[in-house]
Design a protein around this motif. Sequence first.
Motif, PDB file in Angstrom:
ATOM      1  N   TYR A   1     -18.075 -20.583   6.623  1.00 38.10           N
ATOM      2  CA  TYR A   1     -18.859 -21.200   5.558  1.00 38.10           C
ATOM      3  C   TYR A   1     -20.313 -20.778   5.717  1.00 38.10           C
ATOM      4  O   TYR A   1     -20.987 -21.139   6.680  1.00 38.10           O
ATOM      5  CB  TYR A   1     -18.733 -22.717   5.596  1.00 38.10           C
ATOM      6  CG  TYR A   1     -17.338 -23.216   5.272  1.00 38.10           C
ATOM      7  CD1 TYR A   1     -16.836 -23.108   3.982  1.00 38.10           C
ATOM      8  CD2 TYR A   1     -16.529 -23.777   6.255  1.00 38.10           C
ATOM      9  CE1 TYR A   1     -15.553 -23.540   3.674  1.00 38.10           C
ATOM     10  CE2 TYR A   1     -15.249 -24.218   5.957  1.00 38.10           C
ATOM     11  CZ  TYR A   1     -14.767 -24.101   4.668  1.00 38.10           C
ATOM     12  OH  TYR A   1     -13.504 -24.530   4.361  1.00 38.10           O
TER      13      TYR A   1
ATOM     14  N   LEU B   1     -22.743 -21.050   3.108  1.00 43.18           N
ATOM     15  CA  LEU B   1     -23.679 -21.738   2.220  1.00 43.18           C
ATOM     16  C   LEU B   1     -23.434 -23.236   2.235  1.00 43.18           C
ATOM     17  O   LEU B   1     -22.298 -23.692   2.093  1.00 43.18           O
ATOM     18  CB  LEU B   1     -23.538 -21.229   0.784  1.00 43.18           C
ATOM     19  CG  LEU B   1     -24.416 -21.940  -0.257  1.00 43.18           C
ATOM     20  CD1 LEU B   1     -25.894 -21.623  -0.026  1.00 43.18           C
ATOM     21  CD2 LEU B   1     -24.002 -21.550  -1.672  1.00 43.18           C
TER      22      LEU B   1
ATOM     23  N   PRO C   1     -19.112 -23.725  -6.832  1.00 41.82           N
ATOM     24  CA  PRO C   1     -18.913 -23.471  -5.394  1.00 41.82           C
ATOM     25  C   PRO C   1     -17.881 -22.374  -5.148  1.00 41.82           C
ATOM     26  O   PRO C   1     -16.918 -22.230  -5.897  1.00 41.82           O
ATOM     27  CB  PRO C   1     -18.396 -24.824  -4.877  1.00 41.82           C
ATOM     28  CG  PRO C   1     -18.772 -25.819  -5.924  1.00 41.82           C
ATOM     29  CD  PRO C   1     -18.743 -25.079  -7.224  1.00 41.82           C
TER      30      PRO C   1
ATOM     31  N   SER D   1     -18.464 -22.199   0.530  1.00 42.01           N
ATOM     32  CA  SER D   1     -19.454 -23.258   0.314  1.00 42.01           C
ATOM     33  C   SER D   1     -19.036 -24.578   0.946  1.00 42.01           C
ATOM     34  O   SER D   1     -17.859 -24.964   0.903  1.00 42.01           O
ATOM     35  CB  SER D   1     -19.669 -23.489  -1.186  1.00 42.01           C
ATOM     36  OG  SER D   1     -20.086 -22.313  -1.832  1.00 42.01           O
TER      37      SER D   1
END
Length: 218
Positions: A75, A77, A148, A152
């Motif tokens: 992940y 972000l 997303p 994200s």
Amino acid sequence: VDASRHPAVLELLKIRPRTRLKEHHKHLFEPKRSLLDDLGLLVCDAGVVHRKEFLETYAAATAIHNSNSFNDISYTLVADLAAGHGLLGWFLLILAKESGFQKRSVVCVDRRKPPSAEKINKAMRKNLVDTVRWSYTYLEAPLTAIMPSHQSLLVSVHACGTLSDVLIEMAMRHGAPLALVPCCHTIDKAMGYEPHQLSGITLNAVRRLVEEEKKEAA
């Protein structure tokens, strides 16, 4: 350091919750003993964060940071939604960089960026290294503009009213992990309240239940 026993926290709990942390509170975080002290000094530089908000945001950020999803390096972000002054995003970014997640970035999203966000932003950019400063963005936009990706992580603190429902639906629709701290609810339609469609209950029925609760409590 256990935050509940941290000397600064014990002193902060003695002052009013809505007190803004300013320059004259810096002594509480000195000498620096942990990351909490570093964050406290940054907040004092900004001069706009309430004591209550600082402790709540720190607690939320550390809990989210220690979760399994947050520690998944895939992940890249973190999206702080309904971000307000964006403090949660900054805290999560600093925690991520301290833990070696150098590729992780943060975007804060809200339909309006309050003046306090710019003061916090200025204090952070003045004191933090470039690798942290360049990884933070604040976007003024409706949440419906957010799409997303599978990389994200979604977070939100004080997601008031049915905003919590909106964020949960967004996370489910896009298959994105969500860390959510709900907040107050209103039954005022003018303020955007509508019972969730899956609840099978009308706005008038909710109002009647609230009135019954008030009568029983009186």
